[in-house]
Design a protein around this motif. Structure first.
Motif, short mmCIF file in Angstrom:
data_model
loop_
_atom_site.label_atom_id
_atom_site.label_comp_id
_atom_site.label_asym_id
_atom_site.label_seq_id
_atom_site.Cartn_x
_atom_site.Cartn_y
_atom_site.Cartn_z
N TYR A 225 0.88 -1.12 -0.05
CA TYR A 225 0.09 -0.01 -0.15
C TYR A 225 0.78 1.24 -0.13
CZ TYR A 225 -3.56 3.16 1.80
OH TYR A 225 -4.46 4.22 1.60
N GLU A 226 1.89 1.25 0.91
CA GLU A 226 2.89 2.31 1.07
C GLU A 226 4.03 2.42 0.11
OE1 GLU A 226 3.27 3.17 5.17
OE2 GLU A 226 1.35 3.19 5.45
N ALA A 234 -0.24 0.85 -7.27
CA ALA A 234 -0.71 2.06 -6.25
C ALA A 234 -2.14 2.42 -6.56
CB ALA A 234 0.42 3.19 -7.02
N GLU A 235 -2.26 2.44 -7.74
CA GLU A 235 -3.92 2.79 -8.11
C GLU A 235 -4.88 1.77 -7.77
OE1 GLU A 235 -3.75 3.77 -12.25
OE2 GLU A 235 -3.13 5.96 -11.70
N GLY A 238 -5.98 1.71 -3.71
CA GLY A 238 -6.70 2.64 -3.09
C GLY A 238 -6.60 3.95 -3.87
N ASP A 239 -7.05 4.92 -3.31
CA ASP A 239 -7.00 6.33 -4.08
C ASP A 239 -5.60 6.66 -3.79
OD1 ASP A 239 -9.82 6.90 -4.63
OD2 ASP A 239 -10.20 7.49 -2.44
N ILE A 240 -5.10 7.40 -4.81
CA ILE A 240 -3.50 7.78 -4.76
C ILE A 240 -3.53 9.15 -5.61
CG2 ILE A 240 -3.01 6.72 -6.70
CD1 ILE A 240 -0.49 6.47 -4.19
N ASN A 241 -2.94 9.95 -5.09
CA ASN A 241 -2.66 11.25 -5.67
C ASN A 241 -1.22 11.33 -6.30
OD1 ASN A 241 -4.87 12.55 -4.57
ND2 ASN A 241 -4.10 12.57 -2.73
N ARG A 272 -0.70 9.07 -0.68
CA ARG A 272 -2.00 8.61 -0.36
C ARG A 272 -2.85 9.77 0.24
NH1 ARG A 272 -3.13 3.82 -2.91
NH2 ARG A 272 -1.58 2.39 -2.82
N GLU A 274 -4.75 10.03 2.74
CA GLU A 274 -4.67 10.28 4.15
C GLU A 274 -3.36 11.02 4.82
OE1 GLU A 274 -5.24 7.46 2.53
OE2 GLU A 274 -4.06 5.77 3.17
N TYR A 275 -2.31 10.95 3.94
CA TYR A 275 -1.39 11.49 4.14
C TYR A 275 -1.11 13.08 3.89
CZ TYR A 275 0.47 6.99 5.67
OH TYR A 275 0.74 5.81 6.43
N ARG A 342 6.78 11.45 3.71
CA ARG A 342 5.77 10.57 3.10
C ARG A 342 5.34 10.62 1.79
NH1 ARG A 342 4.02 7.59 7.13
NH2 ARG A 342 3.66 8.84 9.16
#
Lengths: 367, 273
Positions: A225-226, A234-235, A238-241, A272, A274-275, A342
């Motif tokens: 995930y990280e 990555a995609e 979960g959501d990823i910027n 991600r 949340e970061y 991050r």
């Protein structure tokens, strides 16, 4: 209680006509591990499970069980337990008879069968339902019967093919806990197929991510995930910027603003939701990118925000609702910020999950 | 319009036709059975004690049971090949089931006669080849009746069986195989029980059809192997004994009714749990 087994897969390929369902998959599954095979439909994860089970013969490659070759071994000789999608219970037998079936096949004495069935009923919490047929049981209970039946003969490996796809969300959560408990108590090797990334992350000791028949990454959930191996992983997880980076490592800039990014690499920067944090004023120092708030979805404890940066990139943020500034409305000018430790750099190779989704929608389901 | 009224409207014409064509005449037959030649249950007493009538009823039951067993077993195999065979096999089986459907019962009965009678194709070839000295009696007996009836009834059994076989979840069979069950065990303990509703349905359909068979036993039995429907015909049209004919009809109907009720109970009971 059970002898857990180790499985090796070396260069496994499987083609159906001209369609290459599996392409050079190499992977070892450790003794007592809980491995999840994750991927979108048609990615090859179920085919790989069927190859492990012995229901499909690989077109190329080698399989080992505790170091011995099992490539051509028929499924019944492997002695694995299997939980099928839709459970595949015997509809004309009671729960107890279903669980007893594999034991009777093995010719165990009647007294032992009775004792073992009672143990399994207790293990999966089906006391009082043993005399019911599958049609008289709820989805979750049928699931428990399927688990009990697959575990009754103490298989060295338990294979699970999307076992929770037919359950509603609450029940799915319960059954996930149940399966984790069973894995802890029994200690046998579990191989679990799912297309649900949160289920994969929640359950497994390692996740193997498949796409287009190829193994993209095998890693513990947190690492996948990280620190995903590529853009697809990555995609998909979960959501990823994703933000393009200008300049070399020492003087990297994002949308014209100097930033400090972790590690090396040359690809775009990914982080991600949340970061990322939110600021209404441009921060003095630290990493940030200017943007406009485009939408804001209240989800109880969290609020999901979508932003458009000045450079045109779309960002997603997930913030605790309690920390949101008052009176935040779509259209507001904001800054997305993040800690310099991050996020990660994405290599450019590998397919994109978003592209994949478009492809899938265009083609229809190919699993 | 409430749904019940709509349903009644849709079903109405059919129910009306059935009442007019079957129910009312059958009530008339029931009346004959207790009024001809004199009021009372005398004809039922005769039907259940007269050795001739009893032997016909007993033969009817025996032939129907044998025909049902053979038809269902043969149709099960046919349905298996039909559902699980390759595309060309499936096409071929479909033709084999459908073509006989389009040929009249009468034609098929005479066809068997041409094939199996003492001077028919089979006997003349066997004699010409020296296998036989005298012709085998293949028709005008119970064998001929059973053969003709099985031929007619197999397609009717194939459809419910094929539906049941098609409904079997492949994964259940895979699961059994993965647990090490042999092919024989999978068939007898998993596959066959899973198709049980289809087997019961097919058996009931064939048995009820067989009970009322008239033309085929009349032609292929040649008057020597009389079944219930032919007996009714003889009593009504040849010896003016309408009362007895009517009583046998009513007994036959009652038998069918009981059988239907019993089967429904078994099927519902099996599926309900």
């Amino acid at each position: 209680m059970t002898q857990a087994a180790e499985i090796g897969a070396f260069g496994i390929a499987k083609s159906f006509g001209r369609f290459l369902a599996l392409d050079d998959v190499t992977l070892t599954i450790g003794r007592g591990e809980f491995l999840t095979l994750l991927g979108p439909s048609g990615s090859g994860k179920t085919t790989f499970l069927m190859v492990l089970a012995g229901f499909e013969a690989p077109s190329a490659g080698r399989l080992t069980l505790d170091g011995r070759d099992m490539t051509r071994m028929p499924p019944e000789a492997r002695g694995f337990g299997m939980v099928f999608q839709g459970y595949a219970l015997f509809p004309h037998m009671t729960a107890e008879e279903n669980i007893a079936f594999p034991l009777r096949v093995q010719g165990r004495p009647a007294a032992e069968v009775r004792r073992r069935v009672a143990e399994m009923i207790e293990l999966v919490g089906l006391e009082g339902h043993g005399h019911k047929r599958p049609s008289g049981l709820s989805g979750g209970q049928q699931q428990r019967v399927a688990l009990a039946r697959a575990l009754a003969y103490e298989p060295p490996v338990l294979l699970l093919d999307e076992p929770f796809s037919a359950l509603d969300r609450n029940l799915r959560g319960q059954m996930q806990e149940e399966v984790r408990r069973l894995h802890r108590e029994i200690g046998t090797t579990f191989v679990f197929v799912t297309h649900d990334q949160s289920e994969a992350l929640a359950l497994s000791s390692r996740v193997a991510i498949f796409e287009k028949g190829r193994l993209q990454q095998v890693a513990p959930p947190r690492e996948a995930y990280e620190r995903p191996a590529n853009r697809f992983v990555a995609e998909f997880l979960g959501d990823i910027n994703i933000l393009p980076v200008e300049g070399a490592n020492g003087a990297a800039r994002i949308e014209g603003r100097p930033v400090r990014l972790p590690g090396g690499g040359t690809g775009p920067f990914a982080i991600r939701p949340e970061y990322m944090g939110l600021s209404l004023r441009e921060p003095e120092g630290g990493n940030a990118v200017g943007a406009r708030l485009t939408d804001l979805t209240y989800q109880g404890a969290e609020t999901r925000l979508t932003l458009a940066t000045r450079g045109g990139a779309a960002l997603v943020l997930r913030l605790p609702t309690a920390t949101l500034p008052e009176g935040l409305e779509p259209g507001a000018a904001v800054w997305a910020t993040w800690d310099e430790h991050r996020g990660f750099r994405l290599d450019q190779a590998g397919p994109s999950a978003r592209e994949h989704d478009h492809l899938q929608q265009g083609k229809g389901r190919t699993a | 319009m409430p749904p019940i009224a709509r349903h009644a409207l849709l079903l109405g014409p059919l129910l009306g036709l059935l009442a007019l064509a079957y129910l009312i005449p059958f009530l008339g037959v029931m009346r004959w059975s207790v009024t001809l030649p004199e009021p009372g249950l005398g004809q039922y007493r005769t039907a259940l004690t007269d050795p001739l009538v009893l032997s016909v009823l007993w033969r009817t039951l025996r032939i129907c049971v044998i025909v049902t067993l053979i038809s269902v077993v043969a149709a099960y195999l046919l349905a298996l090949v039909w559902v699980r065979g390759g595309p060309w096999t499936q096409r071929l089986v479909e033709l084999c089931i459908l073509i006989p459907f389009w040929i009249s019962v009468l034609t098929r009965a005479f066809g068997w006669l041409a094939l199996l009678s003492n001077r028919g194709l089979v006997n003349s070839w066997l004699i010409a080849l020296g296998v036989l000295d005298e012709p085998l009696t293949l028709v005008r007996n119970e064998f001929g009746v059973i053969l003709g009836m099985v031929h007619l009834l197999i397609p009717f059994a194939v459809f419910p069986l094929a539906t049941a076989i098609r409904a079997v979840d492949e994964r259940v069979l895979l699961a059994a195989r993965g647990m090490g069950a042999s092919r024989a065990r999978i068939f007898w303990q998993v596959f066959l029980p899973m198709t049980r509703p289809g087997i019961l349905g097919a058996a009931l359909l064939v048995f009820v059809f067989a009970l009322g068979f008239f033309i085929t036993p009349a032609i292929l039995g040649g008057g020597r192997s009389v079944m219930a429907a032919e007996l009714v015909y003889l009593r009504i049209f040849q010896s003016p004994d309408w009362g007895l004919g009517a009583a046998v009809s009513v007994i036959l109907m009652a038998g069918v009714g009981l059988l239907l009720a019993a089967t429904l109970r078994i099927v519902r009971g099996g599926a309900g749990r």
